[in-house]
Write an enzyme that holds these catalytic residues in place. Structure first.
Site, PDB file in Angstrom:
ATOM      1  N   ARG A 131       0.732  -1.399  -0.080  1.00  0.00           N
ATOM      2  CA  ARG A 131      -0.067   0.167  -0.077  1.00  0.00           C
ATOM      3  C   ARG A 131       0.876   1.238  -0.041  1.00  0.00           C
ATOM      4  O   ARG A 131       1.909   1.107   0.503  1.00  0.00           O
ATOM      5  CB  ARG A 131      -0.902  -0.116   1.230  1.00  0.00           C
ATOM      6  CG  ARG A 131      -1.981  -0.794   1.106  1.00  0.00           C
ATOM      7  CD  ARG A 131      -2.954  -1.107   2.317  1.00  0.00           C
ATOM      8  NE  ARG A 131      -3.193  -0.043   2.738  1.00  0.00           N
ATOM      9  CZ  ARG A 131      -3.732   0.004   4.121  1.00  0.00           C
ATOM     10  NH1 ARG A 131      -4.160  -1.209   4.758  1.00  0.00           N
ATOM     11  NH2 ARG A 131      -4.147   1.157   4.867  1.00  0.00           N
ATOM     12  N   CYS A 132       0.187   2.350  -0.465  1.00  0.00           N
ATOM     13  CA  CYS A 132       1.029   3.525  -0.560  1.00  0.00           C
ATOM     14  C   CYS A 132       1.318   4.043   0.718  1.00  0.00           C
ATOM     15  O   CYS A 132       0.443   3.637   1.424  1.00  0.00           O
ATOM     16  CB  CYS A 132       0.300   4.418  -1.472  1.00  0.00           C
ATOM     17  SG  CYS A 132       0.829   4.674  -3.078  1.00  0.00           S
ATOM     18  N   PRO A 133       2.223   4.823   1.096  1.00  0.00           N
ATOM     19  CA  PRO A 133       3.404   5.308   0.146  1.00  0.00           C
ATOM     20  C   PRO A 133       4.416   4.046  -0.132  1.00  0.00           C
ATOM     21  O   PRO A 133       5.543   4.701  -0.832  1.00  0.00           O
ATOM     22  CB  PRO A 133       3.948   6.521   0.978  1.00  0.00           C
ATOM     23  CG  PRO A 133       4.007   6.051   2.362  1.00  0.00           C
ATOM     24  CD  PRO A 133       2.516   5.188   2.451  1.00  0.00           C
ATOM     25  N   ASP A 136      -1.715  -1.173  -5.737  1.00  0.00           N
ATOM     26  CA  ASP A 136      -2.568   0.016  -4.874  1.00  0.00           C
ATOM     27  C   ASP A 136      -3.161   1.096  -5.856  1.00  0.00           C
ATOM     28  O   ASP A 136      -2.323   1.651  -6.480  1.00  0.00           O
ATOM     29  CB  ASP A 136      -1.490   0.642  -3.723  1.00  0.00           C
ATOM     30  CG  ASP A 136      -2.346   1.500  -2.875  1.00  0.00           C
ATOM     31  OD1 ASP A 136      -3.336   2.249  -3.302  1.00  0.00           O
ATOM     32  OD2 ASP A 136      -2.013   1.545  -1.740  1.00  0.00           O
TER      33      ASP A 136
END
Lengths: 383, 79
Positions: free
Chosen positions: B19-21, B46
């Site tokens: 998942r970001c970041p 993501d």
């Protein structure tokens, strides 16, 4: 020691205005009866409802019979979109909307498309401002029944060119719906719309009250099952004490709006410049000048938005975020996506009449350290 | 957006499931190991990567080449 709390999420819900509290308590005693019945308690309730309608209509510059109360701002937005489309179905099934509408408008648009209608999304630029040429072309297409444009972005504060967008709509005879949730009670409402909605909790009214305004002569039909309440525009008995509180606080907020804007806009400017100067690798988003007076948004590179909200909360700061990790759908904000700006590490700060200079100073003093700590924990310093 | 004819990149960074970041952080760590002009493909599912990888390129002065199947995002080291 738990730090004192600083509430900076007025764009979600402003703290209850003192006038709203006072009106709510009084109306609980006098406004519990059904305004449509024929006995003295009902007549008192009717008088309260009529007075609330006049009080809410006046600051918007509309006729009282053009204004209906709904069960929420979201319900008002759904009614505006779906009712505007139903009322013009003989002319077509096309809906035109900006890419940065509130999710309530987009969800209504999805329902319309699922039912066989069409929806055309008009892009915005990097600052979050509507592409007027694309808008004009979209509303001039055949079969457009309704156009929807938010008055100012609820996520980044950029004021939209409503008068020019309205002129393009008028040229093609297309009614314009304006979602003014972040503007009503704070800045003058723009001209040129046929349908407008707002939400009481944004100006310090209680939750659970929306406004739906349909100008005379607009082809709008209720999308809900038939019901006689609120001139047939919204089903169900209104929450009268909350409506009375919403109207009284709107009048108070509107009377104080210019003074509050003059006080809050410099605080927002200060946040914009200080965050950009003192937090490394940050993107302050939205139009720097043509913007709402109370709302500012920025994204911090390499920082997890959820972790940032929690870290700020531990220091007593309540803010919101458009980052994907903070949404139930795990998708980034469609507004940030449409603008093409960084979506992670995102923070929206929104001020209200109780926000002080000292609150903003404490936020600005603590933010750089909080972001630096999170980056150190994640091992991303110097990337 | 999908471009099946895209030429093979010089390096591939598998950030699927992250998942970001995190994909952006991985890109920032890896890109300096490529020569200037080199192309890296970041595989990331993501949805935020589609926004954040081009935004990172803009902020860092690197060249975003576009999205590919994968889903992937090609970035050329330009400095």
């Amino acid at each position: 020691m738990i730090p004192s709390s600083v509430y900076l999420d007025a764009a979600t819900a402003a703290p209850l205005h003192p006038v709203a509290r006072q009106a709510l308590l009084a109306a609980l005693d006098d406004g519990w009866a059904d305004p449509d019945r024929l006995y003295s308690a009902a007549r008192r309730a009717r008088q309260l409802l009529d007075a609330a309608r006049e009080a809410a209509a006046e600051p918007l510059g509309v006729r009282p019979d053009e204004l209906s109360f709904t069960a929420s701002g979201t319900t008002a937005a759904h009614s505006a979109v779906l009712g505007g489309l139903v009322g013009r179905r003989r002319f077509g099934t096309g809906l035109v909307h900006s890419a940065i509408e509130h999710s309530a408008v987009l969800h209504a648009a999805q329902r319309h498309v699922a039912g066989g209608g069409t929806a055309t999304e008009v892009p915005v630029d990097r600052l979050g401002r509507l592409d007027l040429d694309a808008w004009a072309a979209a509303v001039a297409a055949p079969g457009v029944a309704l156009a929807a444009l938010i008055a100012a972005s609820h996520e980044v504060g950029t004021v939209q060119p409503v008068p020019a967008a309205a002129a393009a709509c008028a040229a093609g005879g297309v009614p314009l719906y304006v979602d003014a949730a972040q503007s009503v009670g704070r800045v003058p409402v723009p001209e040129g719309w046929s349908v407008l909605t707002a939400s009481a909790r944004k100006w310090g009214g209680p939750p659970g009250v929306g406004l739906l305004v349909v100008r005379k002569g607009t082809r709008w039909e209720s999308p809900w099952p038939a019901d006689e309440h609120e001139s047939g525009r919204t089903p169900g008995t209104v929450n009268l004490p909350a409506v009375v509180a919403a109207a009284a606080s709107l009048r108070a907020a509107a009377a104080d709006a210019a003074a509050q804007a003059a006080r809050l806009a410099p605080l927002v400017d200060r946040i914009r410049s200080r965050v950009a100067a003192q937090v490394p690798d940050v993107e302050v988003v939205g139009d720097p000048d043509d913007r709402l007076p109370h709302l500012v948004t920025f994204s911090c590179l390499y920082v997890d938005g959820e972790a940032l909200l929690h870290a700020l909360d531990r220091r007593g700061f309540a803010v919101s975020s458009g980052s994907s990790c903070t949404s139930s759908t795990l998708r980034p904000s469609h507004v940030l996506e449409a603008m093409g700006v960084l979506s992670h590490g995102n923070v929206r700060v929104s001020l209200h009449s109780g926000t002080t200079d000292a609150d903003v100073e404490r936020f600005l003093a603590e933010l750089p350290g909080i972001v630096a700590d999170l980056r150190a924990e994640a091992g991303v310093v110097g990337l | 957006m999908t471009a099946p004819e895209t030429p093979a990149p010089d390096a591939v960074l598998d950030c699927l499931g992250q998942r970001c970041p995190l994909p952006v952080i991985a890109l920032a760590r890896r890109l300096p190991s490529l020569p200037v002009g080199g192309v890296i493909r970041v595989l990331a599912d993501d949805p935020a990567a589609a926004v954040d990888i081009p935004a990172w390129c803009r902020m860092r002065g690197q060249e975003f080449l576009g999205a590919t199947a994968g889903p992937g995002y090609d970035v050329r080291r330009s400095r």
